[in-house]
Design a protein around this motif. Structure first.
Motif, PDB file in Angstrom:
ATOM      1  N   ARG A 101      -3.436 -12.813  -5.357  1.00 34.87           N
ATOM      2  CA  ARG A 101      -2.619 -14.025  -6.162  1.00 34.87           C
ATOM      3  C   ARG A 101      -1.697 -14.870  -5.184  1.00 34.87           C
ATOM      4  O   ARG A 101      -0.314 -14.399  -5.030  1.00 34.87           O
ATOM      5  N   ALA A 102      -2.178 -15.918  -4.473  1.00 30.03           N
ATOM      6  CA  ALA A 102      -1.496 -16.410  -3.493  1.00 30.03           C
ATOM      7  C   ALA A 102      -0.100 -16.906  -3.915  1.00 30.03           C
ATOM      8  O   ALA A 102      -0.135 -17.564  -4.963  1.00 30.03           O
ATOM      9  N   GLY A 103       0.843 -16.672  -3.204  1.00 30.66           N
ATOM     10  CA  GLY A 103       2.253 -17.186  -3.742  1.00 30.66           C
ATOM     11  C   GLY A 103       2.869 -16.246  -4.600  1.00 30.66           C
ATOM     12  O   GLY A 103       3.954 -16.480  -4.908  1.00 30.66           O
ATOM     13  N   GLU A 104       2.258 -15.077  -5.051  1.00 26.84           N
ATOM     14  CA  GLU A 104       2.498 -14.376  -6.056  1.00 26.84           C
ATOM     15  C   GLU A 104       2.452 -12.973  -5.659  1.00 26.84           C
ATOM     16  O   GLU A 104       2.063 -12.749  -4.601  1.00 26.84           O
ATOM     17  N   THR A 105       2.682 -11.792  -6.606  1.00 25.53           N
ATOM     18  CA  THR A 105       2.235 -10.309  -6.234  1.00 25.53           C
ATOM     19  C   THR A 105       0.828 -10.169  -6.631  1.00 25.53           C
ATOM     20  O   THR A 105       0.693 -10.387  -7.545  1.00 25.53           O
ATOM     21  N   SER A 106       0.249  -9.743  -5.525  1.00 26.79           N
ATOM     22  CA  SER A 106      -1.231  -9.122  -5.542  1.00 26.79           C
ATOM     23  C   SER A 106      -1.319  -8.139  -6.052  1.00 26.79           C
ATOM     24  O   SER A 106      -0.553  -7.298  -5.847  1.00 26.79           O
ATOM     25  N   LEU A 107      -2.364  -7.815  -6.616  1.00 29.93           N
ATOM     26  CA  LEU A 107      -2.687  -6.274  -7.070  1.00 29.93           C
ATOM     27  C   LEU A 107      -4.057  -5.847  -6.487  1.00 29.93           C
ATOM     28  O   LEU A 107      -4.859  -6.407  -6.184  1.00 29.93           O
ATOM     29  N   VAL A 108      -3.498  -4.587  -5.979  1.00 28.48           N
ATOM     30  CA  VAL A 108      -4.828  -3.819  -5.203  1.00 28.48           C
ATOM     31  C   VAL A 108      -4.978  -2.697  -5.811  1.00 28.48           C
ATOM     32  O   VAL A 108      -4.301  -1.891  -6.049  1.00 28.48           O
ATOM     33  N   ARG A 109      -6.238  -2.614  -6.227  1.00 23.85           N
ATOM     34  CA  ARG A 109      -6.720  -1.148  -6.908  1.00 23.85           C
ATOM     35  C   ARG A 109      -7.465  -0.520  -5.717  1.00 23.85           C
ATOM     36  O   ARG A 109      -8.281  -0.931  -5.227  1.00 23.85           O
ATOM     37  N   VAL A 110      -6.991   0.839  -5.788  1.00 21.51           N
ATOM     38  CA  VAL A 110      -7.580   1.759  -4.828  1.00 21.51           C
ATOM     39  C   VAL A 110      -8.036   3.037  -5.556  1.00 21.51           C
ATOM     40  O   VAL A 110      -7.170   3.723  -6.055  1.00 21.51           O
ATOM     41  N   SER A 111      -9.294   3.338  -5.469  1.00 17.62           N
ATOM     42  CA  SER A 111      -9.915   4.615  -5.886  1.00 17.62           C
ATOM     43  C   SER A 111     -10.146   5.520  -4.827  1.00 17.62           C
ATOM     44  O   SER A 111     -10.579   5.102  -3.646  1.00 17.62           O
ATOM     45  N   SER A 112      -9.589   6.733  -4.993  1.00 15.78           N
ATOM     46  CA  SER A 112      -9.650   7.540  -3.955  1.00 15.78           C
ATOM     47  C   SER A 112      -9.826   9.111  -4.292  1.00 15.78           C
ATOM     48  O   SER A 112      -9.544   9.228  -5.633  1.00 15.78           O
ATOM     49  N   THR A 113      -9.894  10.096  -3.601  1.00 15.07           N
ATOM     50  CA  THR A 113     -10.105  11.244  -3.815  1.00 15.07           C
ATOM     51  C   THR A 113      -8.645  11.875  -3.747  1.00 15.07           C
ATOM     52  O   THR A 113      -7.822  11.360  -3.411  1.00 15.07           O
ATOM     53  N   GLY A 114      -8.449  13.264  -4.099  1.00 17.85           N
ATOM     54  CA  GLY A 114      -6.976  13.970  -3.899  1.00 17.85           C
ATOM     55  C   GLY A 114      -6.404  13.850  -2.345  1.00 17.85           C
ATOM     56  O   GLY A 114      -5.135  13.878  -2.405  1.00 17.85           O
ATOM     57  N   VAL A 115      -7.258  13.441  -1.552  1.00 19.58           N
ATOM     58  CA  VAL A 115      -6.852  13.582  -0.189  1.00 19.58           C
ATOM     59  C   VAL A 115      -5.827  12.333   0.289  1.00 19.58           C
ATOM     60  O   VAL A 115      -4.746  12.467   0.924  1.00 19.58           O
ATOM     61  N   ALA A 116      -6.119  11.268  -0.489  1.00 22.36           N
ATOM     62  CA  ALA A 116      -5.272  10.100  -0.202  1.00 22.36           C
ATOM     63  C   ALA A 116      -3.899  10.071  -1.243  1.00 22.36           C
ATOM     64  O   ALA A 116      -4.331  10.133  -2.287  1.00 22.36           O
ATOM     65  N   THR A 117      -2.551  10.286  -0.534  1.00 23.71           N
ATOM     66  CA  THR A 117      -1.664  10.220  -1.190  1.00 23.71           C
ATOM     67  C   THR A 117      -1.118   8.714  -1.238  1.00 23.71           C
ATOM     68  O   THR A 117      -1.166   7.661  -0.633  1.00 23.71           O
ATOM     69  N   SER A 118       0.093   8.553  -2.245  1.00 23.72           N
ATOM     70  CA  SER A 118       0.698   7.394  -2.578  1.00 23.72           C
ATOM     71  C   SER A 118       1.208   7.075  -1.035  1.00 23.72           C
ATOM     72  O   SER A 118       1.509   5.654  -0.728  1.00 23.72           O
ATOM     73  N   ASP A 119       1.915   7.892  -0.513  1.00 18.90           N
ATOM     74  CA  ASP A 119       2.704   7.630   0.730  1.00 18.90           C
ATOM     75  C   ASP A 119       1.589   7.108   1.777  1.00 18.90           C
ATOM     76  O   ASP A 119       2.024   6.293   2.579  1.00 18.90           O
ATOM     77  N   ASP A 120       0.347   7.596   1.861  1.00 17.27           N
ATOM     78  CA  ASP A 120      -0.699   7.296   2.918  1.00 17.27           C
ATOM     79  C   ASP A 120      -0.867   5.756   2.741  1.00 17.27           C
ATOM     80  O   ASP A 120      -1.157   4.781   3.456  1.00 17.27           O
TER      81      ASP A 120
END
Length: 111
Positions: A79-98
């Protein structure tokens, strides 16, 4: 609006149904074999990212997120010029901090 979806081709196989066991000769081995093919649990994170304006931005964020261990799919709603949304599907290995560190490494701001 540009959307890029990257499927890493890691879809789990679908368990076969039926409780016939090995006696029927179908090769699926009954219910015990079906549970061994069960897909790995995944988590979907929806990240709000500021500063993305073009396909290059999408690629930079996607590349950094794909480098995080456990990330399976990255889907960017630019969403150019706005806040873009990024959806990430992951296993439990990937944390929010990562994931936050990957966004920062790409040069963008996690909101």
């Amino acid at each position: 609006m540009t959307e890029q979806r990257i499927d890493l081709g890691l879809a789990a196989s679908t368990p076969r149904s039926g409780g016939c066991g090995d006696a029927c000769g179908c090769g699926h081995g009954g219910a015990a074999a079906a549970t061994s093919d069960a897909p790995e649990a995944t988590t979907t994170h929806v990240l709000r990212v500021d500063g993305m304006t073009c396909a290059h931005c999408v690629r930079a964020v996607t590349d950094e997120l794909n480098a995080v261990p456990g990330v399976r799919v990255v889907d960017v709603d630019l969403r150019a010029g706005e806040t873009s949304l990024v959806r990430v599907s992951s296993t439990g290995v990937a944390t929010s901090d990562d994931l936050a560190a990957a966004i920062d490494e790409a040069g963008y701001t996690l909101v």
